[in-house]
Enzyme design. Sequence first.
Site, PDB file in Angstrom:
ATOM      1  N   HIS A 287      16.726  11.822  76.475  1.00  0.00           N
ATOM      2  CA  HIS A 287      15.275  11.607  76.603  1.00  0.00           C
ATOM      3  C   HIS A 287      14.880  10.258  75.996  1.00  0.00           C
ATOM      4  O   HIS A 287      14.091   9.517  76.576  1.00  0.00           O
ATOM      5  CB  HIS A 287      14.498  12.691  75.836  1.00  0.00           C
ATOM      6  CG  HIS A 287      14.647  14.083  76.366  1.00  0.00           C
ATOM      7  ND1 HIS A 287      14.957  15.152  75.573  1.00  0.00           N
ATOM      8  CD2 HIS A 287      14.497  14.575  77.627  1.00  0.00           C
ATOM      9  CE1 HIS A 287      14.983  16.256  76.311  1.00  0.00           C
ATOM     10  NE2 HIS A 287      14.719  15.933  77.558  1.00  0.00           N
TER      11      HIS A 287
ATOM     12  N   LYS B 218      10.193  28.150  81.245  1.00  0.00           N
ATOM     13  CA  LYS B 218      11.069  27.997  80.075  1.00  0.00           C
ATOM     14  C   LYS B 218      10.445  28.627  78.852  1.00  0.00           C
ATOM     15  O   LYS B 218       9.236  28.474  78.636  1.00  0.00           O
ATOM     16  CB  LYS B 218      11.268  26.506  79.760  1.00  0.00           C
ATOM     17  CG  LYS B 218      12.362  25.838  80.517  1.00  0.00           C
ATOM     18  CD  LYS B 218      12.593  24.431  80.001  1.00  0.00           C
ATOM     19  CE  LYS B 218      13.473  23.648  80.951  1.00  0.00           C
ATOM     20  NZ  LYS B 218      13.483  22.216  80.657  1.00  0.00           N
TER      21      LYS B 218
ATOM     22  N   ARG C 272      19.494  13.289  85.967  1.00  0.00           N
ATOM     23  CA  ARG C 272      20.885  13.343  85.502  1.00  0.00           C
ATOM     24  C   ARG C 272      21.853  13.470  86.669  1.00  0.00           C
ATOM     25  O   ARG C 272      22.809  12.735  86.777  1.00  0.00           O
ATOM     26  CB  ARG C 272      21.081  14.530  84.550  1.00  0.00           C
ATOM     27  CG  ARG C 272      20.515  14.281  83.170  1.00  0.00           C
ATOM     28  CD  ARG C 272      20.533  15.516  82.346  1.00  0.00           C
ATOM     29  NE  ARG C 272      19.746  16.564  82.993  1.00  0.00           N
ATOM     30  CZ  ARG C 272      19.431  17.714  82.426  1.00  0.00           C
ATOM     31  NH1 ARG C 272      19.849  17.990  81.221  1.00  0.00           N
ATOM     32  NH2 ARG C 272      18.703  18.606  83.071  1.00  0.00           N
TER      33      ARG C 272
ATOM     34  N   SER D 146      18.809  19.810  76.290  1.00  0.00           N
ATOM     35  CA  SER D 146      18.261  20.387  75.062  1.00  0.00           C
ATOM     36  C   SER D 146      18.882  21.751  74.778  1.00  0.00           C
ATOM     37  O   SER D 146      19.146  22.096  73.627  1.00  0.00           O
ATOM     38  CB  SER D 146      16.742  20.534  75.176  1.00  0.00           C
ATOM     39  OG  SER D 146      16.141  19.286  75.342  1.00  0.00           O
TER      40      SER D 146
END
Length: 162
Positions: free
Chosen positions: A20, A44, A93, A131
Amino acid sequence: MKDKVIAICPGSFDPVTLGHLDIITRASNMFHKVIVVVAGNSSKHCSFSPEERVELISKCITNLPNVTVEHYGGLLADYAADVGATAIIKGLRAMSDFEYEFQMALTNKKLNPKVETLFLTTAAENMYLSSSMVKQIASMGGDISDFVPEVIRQDIINRIKK
Ligand code: PNS
């Protein structure tokens, strides 16, 4: 690119990683002002509170004078309109990110036609970083020093151990 473009870097940042921070830093080199937005993602469950996530990011951006961070609980498209941002910056990504990111970009464009979503390719060394991996490694006592900014490494470990 026009002068004085305000860009936003949204995400869950649960917690912020070196991946990030790389995207935020590169955005700060491209735009007049960058606002990191800790936003809600209904799919999430976050481990860190919005306040904790903002605090962790604040510690990582002290060397980036044109970058600020805040939490916003509403729609990103509305936030962009409120602050006059015309760019949303996201890191990509892998192809697996693409479908979801593409859907969000199109939705945000529909909700706020003035805002463009721009994707930056993640640095090769951060391709696999997430994360959730960081949280899993920290919770099992592993070394997260290659994955998170050093200035918040211990904060994350302390918090995950709680
Ligand atoms: O880091 P993430 O979880 O991939 O980030 C997703 C995030 C937080 C950017 C996205 O869920 C979001 O924009 N949330 C704010 C609410 C919103 O605007 N939802 C509609 C997005 S199309």
